[in-house]
Design a protein around this motif. Structure first.
Motif, PDB file in Angstrom:
ATOM      1  N   SER A   1       0.593  -1.006  -0.171  1.00 20.94           N
ATOM      2  CA  SER A   1      -0.149  -0.040  -0.146  1.00 20.94           C
ATOM      3  C   SER A   1       0.506   1.502  -0.105  1.00 20.94           C
ATOM      4  O   SER A   1       1.520   1.732   1.083  1.00 20.94           O
ATOM      5  N   GLU A   2       0.833   2.396  -1.335  1.00 20.66           N
ATOM      6  CA  GLU A   2       1.882   3.320  -1.544  1.00 20.66           C
ATOM      7  C   GLU A   2       1.829   4.150   0.022  1.00 20.66           C
ATOM      8  O   GLU A   2       2.410   4.849   0.175  1.00 20.66           O
ATOM      9  N   SER A   3      -0.048   3.994   0.070  1.00 18.73           N
ATOM     10  CA  SER A   3      -0.458   5.234   1.800  1.00 18.73           C
ATOM     11  C   SER A   3       0.922   5.024   3.071  1.00 18.73           C
ATOM     12  O   SER A   3       0.970   5.980   3.467  1.00 18.73           O
ATOM     13  N   LEU A   4       1.321   3.303   2.695  1.00 16.51           N
ATOM     14  CA  LEU A   4       2.039   3.046   4.076  1.00 16.51           C
ATOM     15  C   LEU A   4       4.021   2.399   3.825  1.00 16.51           C
ATOM     16  O   LEU A   4       4.418   2.833   4.880  1.00 16.51           O
ATOM     17  N   VAL A   5       4.390   3.528   2.846  1.00 17.78           N
ATOM     18  CA  VAL A   5       5.648   3.285   2.659  1.00 17.78           C
ATOM     19  C   VAL A   5       5.990   3.868   3.201  1.00 17.78           C
ATOM     20  O   VAL A   5       7.852   3.237   3.223  1.00 17.78           O
TER      21      VAL A   5
ATOM     22  N   GLU B   1       6.530  -0.721   9.674  1.00 14.89           N
ATOM     23  CA  GLU B   1       6.292  -2.202  10.219  1.00 14.89           C
ATOM     24  C   GLU B   1       3.937  -1.821   9.955  1.00 14.89           C
ATOM     25  O   GLU B   1       3.889  -3.110   9.939  1.00 14.89           O
ATOM     26  N   LYS B   2       3.152  -0.901   9.414  1.00 19.58           N
ATOM     27  CA  LYS B   2       2.416  -1.164   9.209  1.00 19.58           C
ATOM     28  C   LYS B   2       1.867  -1.472   7.560  1.00 19.58           C
ATOM     29  O   LYS B   2       1.327  -2.152   7.096  1.00 19.58           O
ATOM     30  N   ALA B   3       2.946  -1.218   7.003  1.00 17.10           N
ATOM     31  CA  ALA B   3       3.098  -1.873   5.935  1.00 17.10           C
ATOM     32  C   ALA B   3       3.015  -3.022   5.759  1.00 17.10           C
ATOM     33  O   ALA B   3       2.561  -3.965   4.785  1.00 17.10           O
ATOM     34  N   ALA B   4       3.588  -3.731   6.442  1.00 19.37           N
ATOM     35  CA  ALA B   4       3.857  -5.185   6.356  1.00 19.37           C
ATOM     36  C   ALA B   4       2.487  -5.956   6.814  1.00 19.37           C
ATOM     37  O   ALA B   4       2.069  -7.130   6.528  1.00 19.37           O
ATOM     38  N   SER B   5       2.128  -5.458   8.193  1.00 23.43           N
ATOM     39  CA  SER B   5       0.809  -6.063   8.522  1.00 23.43           C
ATOM     40  C   SER B   5      -0.047  -5.786   7.700  1.00 23.43           C
ATOM     41  O   SER B   5      -1.414  -6.712   7.528  1.00 23.43           O
ATOM     42  N   ASP B   6       0.010  -4.603   6.993  1.00 25.28           N
ATOM     43  CA  ASP B   6      -0.901  -4.244   5.614  1.00 25.28           C
ATOM     44  C   ASP B   6      -1.653  -5.049   4.645  1.00 25.28           C
ATOM     45  O   ASP B   6      -2.171  -5.804   4.498  1.00 25.28           O
ATOM     46  N   TYR B   7       0.198  -5.878   4.351  1.00 19.31           N
ATOM     47  CA  TYR B   7       0.248  -6.370   2.989  1.00 19.31           C
ATOM     48  C   TYR B   7       0.045  -8.328   3.809  1.00 19.31           C
ATOM     49  O   TYR B   7      -0.855  -8.482   3.314  1.00 19.31           O
ATOM     50  N   GLN B   8       0.188  -8.056   5.312  1.00 15.73           N
ATOM     51  CA  GLN B   8      -0.412  -9.844   5.806  1.00 15.73           C
ATOM     52  C   GLN B   8      -2.448  -9.417   5.177  1.00 15.73           C
ATOM     53  O   GLN B   8      -2.155 -10.865   5.349  1.00 15.73           O
ATOM     54  N   GLN B   9      -2.384  -8.616   5.682  1.00 21.15           N
ATOM     55  CA  GLN B   9      -3.933  -8.606   5.211  1.00 21.15           C
ATOM     56  C   GLN B   9      -4.474  -9.003   3.881  1.00 21.15           C
ATOM     57  O   GLN B   9      -5.561  -9.913   3.791  1.00 21.15           O
ATOM     58  N   LYS B  10      -3.994  -8.409   3.186  1.00 17.50           N
ATOM     59  CA  LYS B  10      -3.965  -8.518   1.983  1.00 17.50           C
ATOM     60  C   LYS B  10      -4.300  -9.866   1.314  1.00 17.50           C
ATOM     61  O   LYS B  10      -4.689 -10.736   0.634  1.00 17.50           O
ATOM     62  N   ILE B  11      -2.979 -11.056   2.084  1.00 13.75           N
ATOM     63  CA  ILE B  11      -2.870 -12.367   1.547  1.00 13.75           C
ATOM     64  C   ILE B  11      -3.851 -13.384   2.199  1.00 13.75           C
ATOM     65  O   ILE B  11      -4.462 -13.666   1.211  1.00 13.75           O
ATOM     66  N   ALA B  12      -3.745 -13.179   3.815  1.00 14.66           N
ATOM     67  CA  ALA B  12      -5.144 -13.499   3.900  1.00 14.66           C
ATOM     68  C   ALA B  12      -6.548 -13.191   3.418  1.00 14.66           C
ATOM     69  O   ALA B  12      -7.216 -13.856   3.104  1.00 14.66           O
TER      70      ALA B  12
END
Ligand code: 6PG
Length: 263
Positions: free
Chosen positions: A110-114, A118-129
Motif C-alpha cells: 500500500s503506497e500510503s504506508l511506505v 511495520e504498518k505496511a507489513a501488517s497491511d500486506y499480511q491482511q492482503k494475503i489473508a
C-alpha cells in the motif's frame, strides 16, 4: 525432508526457458486444483530472468494468476527501487492483452504506508489473508499459514533471500507472515518481507540464480547446508527445493544436467 533439486544450464537464456516450463506446469496443476495460481516474485535479477519466455507463453491462463511479492521495498510503485515496478515492467506489461493478469490480482504494497514499514507489513499480511480466505468469522486472522502455489527466490552473496538477512532477527520470526526491516544491508533500507514459515509452507519454491558471483554461496547453501545463511533454511516438507541456475553459478555443485531436466 526432500533435498534440493538443482537444474543447471549453460546460459541464462536456458534457465529462463526451463523456468517457463516449470511455471507452466505448476500453473496448470494449481488452476486445475483450486481455480487460481498464487505466485510470489522476488526482486533483483529474477523478474527479467523469469519473464524472458514466460511473457510469450500462450498455454498459461494468466487471468487466473494472483501475483504477490516475496519482499518489497517501502517505496512508491513508480520508484526505480520498487519490485512491483520491476515485475510490472519485465512481465505484467509484456503479457498479451487477452492474457493480462487483472490489476486487482496483483497484490502490491500500500503506497500510503511506505513511510511506515511495520504498518505496511501488517497491511500486506491482511492482503494475503484476503486472497487465501483465512479471515475468521469474527474478521480475526486465522493462524493457518497461507500456502502459496509457488514462490520464486533469489539469493544475495551473503546468502540472504527475500529480505531475510543473516544474523537479523526477522530470520527467526515464527508468527508473522510478513515482517519489516528498516536497516537492510542491501539498499534501500526499509522493506517488507515474507517470513520463513510462509516461504516453507509453499507448495513449490524455486531459487533462480545466475552468475559466477554466487558459486560459493550456492555451494554453502546446497552442499554444506550452512544454516547461518537464510536461503539454507528454505526447506519444503513435500517437494524438493528447486534451483534453476546457470553453470557459472553451479560450477562447484553436483547438478542435474539439462538432458535429465524433467519435473
Ligand atoms: O528485493 C530484493 O532485493 C530481492 O528480493 C533480493 O532478495 C534479491 O532476490 C537478492 O538480493 C538477489 O538479487 P540479484 O538476483 O539481483 O543478485
Amino acid at each position: 525432508m526432500p533435498q534440493a533439486k538443482v537444474f543447471s544450464f549453460a546460459s541464462t537464456d536456458d534457465v529462463s526457458h526451463a523456468l517457463d516450463k516449470f511455471l507452466e506446469d505448476a500453473s496448470r496443476e494449481s488452476i486445475a486444483r483450486s481455480g487460481k495460481f498464487t505466485i510470489a516474485f522476488s526482486g533483483g535479477s529474477l523478474p527479467a530472468t523469469a519473464s524472458k519466455y514466460l511473457q510469450h507463453n500462450t498455454k498459461i491462463d494468466f487471468t487466473r494468476w494472483h501475483v504477490f511479492f516475496a519482499d518489497e521495498r517501502c517505496v512508491k510503485h513508480n520508484d526505480a527501487d520498487s519490485n512491483f515496478k520491476l515485475v510490472k515492467d519485465e512481465l505484467l506489461d509484456k503479457l498479451a492483452s487477452d492474457g493480462k493478469i487483472p490489476a486487482n490480482q496483483v497484490h502490491s504494497i500500500s503506497e500510503s504506508l511506505v513511510n511506515d514499514s511495520e504498518k505496511a507489513a501488517s497491511d500486506y499480511q491482511q492482503k494475503i489473508a484476503q486472497v487465501f480466505a483465512v479471515i475468521g468469522d469474527d474478521n480475526s486472522q486465522s493462524t493457518v499459514l497461507p500456502e502459496f502455489d509457488c514462490i520464486l527466490l533469489g539469493i544475495g552473496p551473503d546468502g540472504h533471500t527475500c529480505s531475510l538477512f543473516p544474523g537479523f532477527p526477522q530470520l527467526d520470526e515464527k508468527v508473522k507472515w510478513v515482517t519489516h526491516i528498516d536497516n537492510s544491508p542491501k539498499p534501500p533500507p526499509s522493506r517488507i518481507t515474507l517470513t520463513l514459515p510462509v516461504v516453507n509452507n509453499a507448495r513449490k519454491v524455486a531459487f533462480v540464480v545466475t552468475g559466477a558471483g554466487k558459486r560459493t554461496t550456492i555451494r554453502d547453501i546446497v552442499d554444506k547446508r550452512d544454516l547461518s545463511l537464510p536461503a539454507a533454511r528454505v526447506a519444503m516438507s513435500v517437494d524438493p527445493v528447486y534451483w534453476f541456475v546457470d553453470d557459472a553459478a553451479a560450477q562447484d555443485l553436483d547438478v542435474v544436467k539439462p538432458s535429465e531436466f524433467k519435473l
